[in-house]
Design a protein around this motif. Structure first.
Motif, PDB file in Angstrom:
ATOM      1  N   LEU A   1     -64.815  -0.958  71.449  1.00 26.10           N
ATOM      2  CA  LEU A   1     -66.203  -1.177  71.055  1.00 26.10           C
ATOM      3  C   LEU A   1     -67.061   0.051  71.339  1.00 26.10           C
ATOM      4  O   LEU A   1     -67.944   0.404  70.546  1.00 26.10           O
ATOM      5  CB  LEU A   1     -66.755  -2.405  71.780  1.00 26.10           C
ATOM      6  CG  LEU A   1     -66.126  -3.750  71.383  1.00 26.10           C
ATOM      7  CD1 LEU A   1     -66.582  -4.857  72.334  1.00 26.10           C
ATOM      8  CD2 LEU A   1     -66.468  -4.117  69.948  1.00 26.10           C
ATOM      9  N   LEU A   2     -66.814   0.707  72.455  1.00 24.85           N
ATOM     10  CA  LEU A   2     -67.586   1.906  72.785  1.00 24.85           C
ATOM     11  C   LEU A   2     -67.331   3.053  71.819  1.00 24.85           C
ATOM     12  O   LEU A   2     -68.240   3.825  71.499  1.00 24.85           O
ATOM     13  CB  LEU A   2     -67.249   2.363  74.207  1.00 24.85           C
ATOM     14  CG  LEU A   2     -68.187   1.935  75.328  1.00 24.85           C
ATOM     15  CD1 LEU A   2     -67.637   2.355  76.684  1.00 24.85           C
ATOM     16  CD2 LEU A   2     -69.582   2.526  75.127  1.00 24.85           C
ATOM     17  N   THR A   3     -66.108   3.166  71.347  1.00 21.98           N
ATOM     18  CA  THR A   3     -65.756   4.275  70.458  1.00 21.98           C
ATOM     19  C   THR A   3     -65.908   3.930  68.990  1.00 21.98           C
ATOM     20  O   THR A   3     -65.697   4.786  68.130  1.00 21.98           O
ATOM     21  CB  THR A   3     -64.306   4.720  70.715  1.00 21.98           C
ATOM     22  OG1 THR A   3     -63.417   3.608  70.506  1.00 21.98           O
ATOM     23  CG2 THR A   3     -64.131   5.237  72.133  1.00 21.98           C
ATOM     24  N   GLY A   4     -66.259   2.685  68.683  1.00 18.76           N
ATOM     25  CA  GLY A   4     -66.400   2.289  67.293  1.00 18.76           C
ATOM     26  C   GLY A   4     -65.089   2.051  66.591  1.00 18.76           C
ATOM     27  O   GLY A   4     -65.040   1.980  65.361  1.00 18.76           O
ATOM     28  N   THR A   5     -64.021   1.900  67.360  1.00 17.76           N
ATOM     29  CA  THR A   5     -62.709   1.602  66.786  1.00 17.76           C
ATOM     30  C   THR A   5     -62.623   0.121  66.453  1.00 17.76           C
ATOM     31  O   THR A   5     -63.180  -0.716  67.166  1.00 17.76           O
ATOM     32  CB  THR A   5     -61.598   1.971  67.795  1.00 17.76           C
ATOM     33  OG1 THR A   5     -61.769   3.332  68.200  1.00 17.76           O
ATOM     34  CG2 THR A   5     -60.224   1.774  67.199  1.00 17.76           C
ATOM     35  N   ALA A   6     -61.915  -0.201  65.390  1.00 20.63           N
ATOM     36  CA  ALA A   6     -61.726  -1.609  65.049  1.00 20.63           C
ATOM     37  C   ALA A   6     -61.020  -2.312  66.204  1.00 20.63           C
ATOM     38  O   ALA A   6     -59.941  -1.893  66.626  1.00 20.63           O
ATOM     39  CB  ALA A   6     -60.894  -1.738  63.775  1.00 20.63           C
ATOM     40  N   PRO A   7     -61.620  -3.370  66.762  1.00 19.35           N
ATOM     41  CA  PRO A   7     -61.008  -4.018  67.926  1.00 19.35           C
ATOM     42  C   PRO A   7     -59.711  -4.733  67.573  1.00 19.35           C
ATOM     43  O   PRO A   7     -59.528  -5.198  66.444  1.00 19.35           O
ATOM     44  CB  PRO A   7     -62.083  -4.998  68.394  1.00 19.35           C
ATOM     45  CG  PRO A   7     -62.956  -5.231  67.207  1.00 19.35           C
ATOM     46  CD  PRO A   7     -62.908  -3.970  66.394  1.00 19.35           C
ATOM     47  N   ALA A   8     -58.835  -4.828  68.559  1.00 20.96           N
ATOM     48  CA  ALA A   8     -57.529  -5.467  68.363  1.00 20.96           C
ATOM     49  C   ALA A   8     -57.662  -6.941  68.037  1.00 20.96           C
ATOM     50  O   ALA A   8     -56.818  -7.522  67.344  1.00 20.96           O
ATOM     51  CB  ALA A   8     -56.677  -5.271  69.614  1.00 20.96           C
ATOM     52  N   ILE A   9     -58.714  -7.590  68.562  1.00 22.53           N
ATOM     53  CA  ILE A   9     -59.019  -8.979  68.234  1.00 22.53           C
ATOM     54  C   ILE A   9     -60.514  -9.078  67.963  1.00 22.53           C
ATOM     55  O   ILE A   9     -61.281  -8.152  68.261  1.00 22.53           O
ATOM     56  CB  ILE A   9     -58.622  -9.951  69.367  1.00 22.53           C
ATOM     57  CG1 ILE A   9     -59.412  -9.632  70.649  1.00 22.53           C
ATOM     58  CG2 ILE A   9     -57.125  -9.899  69.633  1.00 22.53           C
ATOM     59  CD1 ILE A   9     -59.209 -10.640  71.755  1.00 22.53           C
ATOM     60  N   ASP A  10     -60.940 -10.191  67.404  1.00 22.04           N
ATOM     61  CA  ASP A  10     -62.356 -10.409  67.137  1.00 22.04           C
ATOM     62  C   ASP A  10     -63.098 -10.520  68.466  1.00 22.04           C
ATOM     63  O   ASP A  10     -62.841 -11.429  69.269  1.00 22.04           O
ATOM     64  CB  ASP A  10     -62.524 -11.688  66.319  1.00 22.04           C
ATOM     65  CG  ASP A  10     -63.978 -11.990  65.981  1.00 22.04           C
ATOM     66  OD1 ASP A  10     -64.851 -11.125  66.211  1.00 22.04           O
ATOM     67  OD2 ASP A  10     -64.241 -13.107  65.481  1.00 22.04           O
ATOM     68  N   ALA A  11     -64.004  -9.582  68.712  1.00 26.54           N
ATOM     69  CA  ALA A  11     -64.742  -9.566  69.976  1.00 26.54           C
ATOM     70  C   ALA A  11     -66.046 -10.342  69.909  1.00 26.54           C
ATOM     71  O   ALA A  11     -66.703 -10.520  70.947  1.00 26.54           O
ATOM     72  CB  ALA A  11     -65.029  -8.126  70.386  1.00 26.54           C
ATOM     73  N   SER A  12     -66.432 -10.830  68.737  1.00 25.67           N
ATOM     74  CA  SER A  12     -67.745 -11.465  68.609  1.00 25.67           C
ATOM     75  C   SER A  12     -67.908 -12.730  69.466  1.00 25.67           C
ATOM     76  O   SER A  12     -69.024 -12.999  69.933  1.00 25.67           O
ATOM     77  CB  SER A  12     -68.043 -11.775  67.142  1.00 25.67           C
ATOM     78  OG  SER A  12     -67.102 -12.682  66.599  1.00 25.67           O
ATOM     79  N   PRO A  13     -66.855 -13.527  69.727  1.00 27.75           N
ATOM     80  CA  PRO A  13     -67.080 -14.702  70.590  1.00 27.75           C
ATOM     81  C   PRO A  13     -67.484 -14.346  72.013  1.00 27.75           C
ATOM     82  O   PRO A  13     -68.021 -15.186  72.724  1.00 27.75           O
ATOM     83  CB  PRO A  13     -65.720 -15.404  70.572  1.00 27.75           C
ATOM     84  CG  PRO A  13     -65.078 -14.979  69.294  1.00 27.75           C
ATOM     85  CD  PRO A  13     -65.510 -13.550  69.130  1.00 27.75           C
ATOM     86  N   PHE A  14     -67.247 -13.098  72.431  1.00 34.24           N
ATOM     87  CA  PHE A  14     -67.564 -12.677  73.791  1.00 34.24           C
ATOM     88  C   PHE A  14     -68.911 -11.959  73.884  1.00 34.24           C
ATOM     89  O   PHE A  14     -69.261 -11.454  74.946  1.00 34.24           O
ATOM     90  CB  PHE A  14     -66.467 -11.750  74.324  1.00 34.24           C
ATOM     91  CG  PHE A  14     -65.077 -12.274  74.120  1.00 34.24           C
ATOM     92  CD1 PHE A  14     -64.680 -13.466  74.693  1.00 34.24           C
ATOM     93  CD2 PHE A  14     -64.166 -11.582  73.321  1.00 34.24           C
ATOM     94  CE1 PHE A  14     -63.394 -13.964  74.497  1.00 34.24           C
ATOM     95  CE2 PHE A  14     -62.881 -12.069  73.117  1.00 34.24           C
ATOM     96  CZ  PHE A  14     -62.495 -13.268  73.711  1.00 34.24           C
TER      97      PHE A  14
END
Length: 412
Positions: free
Chosen positions: A367-380
């Motif tokens: 998230l800090l580097t703008g890389t596509a996250p390995a899983i959906d981080a929006s629930p957190f």
């Protein structure tokens, strides 16, 4: 170009994992802790790395990611450090067994395991003969059992220390005895935190203070509903081989997912490399009251004996307790705080922080580097209703300094 400066608040296993991930990615990392590394919640856990206790959903996805990453992290540590340091992690992929001892427990356990299998979890129903072979000292009063081959265990303080040491090798720095007292903003952005030893400036601040994250956030001027939830563990004297997996009763999943504040106990029994047996677990919301309650320990022991009657008469050599970072919706808080640019959070894992640490760190880095996250981080995400209210005053640490909101510096 100057490297992005990151201050991580908290040197438990979440902070250590984030420090390692970010330092290896090239960030300029400084870890602050009000006490010492792995000295609080991390050192008072059992070291569980579990998929068995999580139903389909975001937390299970984070647990699956973390479970995939743990062997990779340990392999990388093996290449960069001494065998003794890696050995201190005490990685043990021994698997877990969940046992129901009532008809109602079986009716809940088997559909739960089926839903997990549909989500990619290895969950294998066991017949009585297989269960006896796997755990010969287990009670004969059982109605169902499920084997989870991917459950594992580490020595929590050893694991956190190894992760932090790897971060330091990659250039991170550690300062202990540095309690965050407040923040400094420039415009709307957090640019420094204040400690008794002066201000510490950075581009990004990651709140990884575990049960104290709510208080840290409050001191920085933003409410965050992270509350302490206390748990206790009994430790027996060393025994001959008696428990071969992590074994717990089917009630454990319900206790983990409950939001009740009163005492809840369930049987969780597992051995350590040293031959001791850990008996848990309890959950109760008592603020930061760290007094040991004999009735809680008695309830834990009684539940454990229902699973392993042969433990009757075994000596308990010590008991310990700690505080888990509890969130009302039972999901971690991971990501940037939209109310205060420059502030990020990696907290709220309750009793799953050891297992979820490396996956959480990977998400923070992505998230800090703008890389596509390995899983959906929006629930957190931080700005969800369950975590924006801020903890009630009763949960604050005793003798904590008075509220100190961010001060403002004039600037462009």
């Amino acid at each position: 170009m100057d490297r992005t400066r990151v201050v991580i608040i908290g040197a438990g296993i979440i902070g250590a994992a984030c420090a390692r991930e970010l330092a290896l990615a090239g960030f300029d990392v400084l870890v602050l802790d009000r006490a010492g590394a792995a000295a609080a919640t991390t050192s008072h856990g059992e070291g569980n790395i579990l998929v068995s206790d999580k139903g389909p959903g975001p937390e299970l996805e984070l647990a699956q990611l973390s479970r995939r990453l743990w062997p990779e992290v340990l392999a990388a540590l093996t290449e960069r450090t001494s065998p003794e340091e890696v050995d201190a992690v005490e990685w043990d992929p021994k698997g877990g067994i969940v046992v129901a001892t009532t008809a109602g427990g079986a009716e809940a356990l088997l559909p739960f395991a089926a839903a997990q299998r549909a989500a990619g979890v290895r969950a294998e129903a066991m017949d009585s003969d297989a269960l006896t072979s796997a755990e010969p000292f287990l009670t004969e009063r059982r109605t169902a059992a499920v084997h989870y081959p991917d459950d594992a265990q580490v020595q929590p303080a050893g694991a956190a220390t190894a992760l932090l040491a790897d971060a330091l090798r990659a250039g991170a720095r550690l300062r202990t005895g540095r309690e965050v007292l407040g923040g400094v903003t420039r415009g709307s952005r957090l640019t420094a935190v204040r400690t008794a030893d002066g201000q510490v400036e950075a581009d990004v601040f990651v709140n990884a203070a575990g049960p104290w994250s709510g208080e840290v956030a409050r001191r920085l001027g933003v409410p965050l509903d992270i509350r302490p939830r206390r748990g206790e563990v009994l430790v027996t004297t060393p025994l001959p081989p008696t428990v071969f997996h992590k074994v717990y009763d089917a009630d454990y999943v319900g206790a983990v997912g409950s939001g009740a504040g009163d005492l809840q106990t369930s049987a969780v029994v597992e051995s350590t490399r040293a031959g001791t047996v850990l008996l848990g677990s309890s959950r109760r919301r008592v603020g930061f009251d760290d007094r040991t309650r004999p009735e809680v320990l008695s309830a834990i022991a009684a539940k454990a004996l229902k699973l392993f009657p042969s433990l009757a008469g075994v000596h308990v050599m010590r008991a310990y307790g700690g505080f888990r970072p509890y969130v009302p919706d039972h999901l971690p808080v991971i990501g940037a705080d939209p109310r205060l640019p420059g502030l990020w959070h990696a907290t709220g894992h309750e009793g799953a922080g050891i297992g979820l640490s490396v996956g959480t760190a990977r998400l923070v880095r992505e998230l800090l580097t703008g890389t596509a996250p390995a899983i959906d981080a929006s629930p957190f995400r931080v700005d969800r209703p369950a975590v924006l209210g801020g903890p009630p005053t009763v949960t604050e640490a005793p003798n904590s300094p008075p509220h100190t909101a961010p001060t403002t510096e004039e600037g462009p």
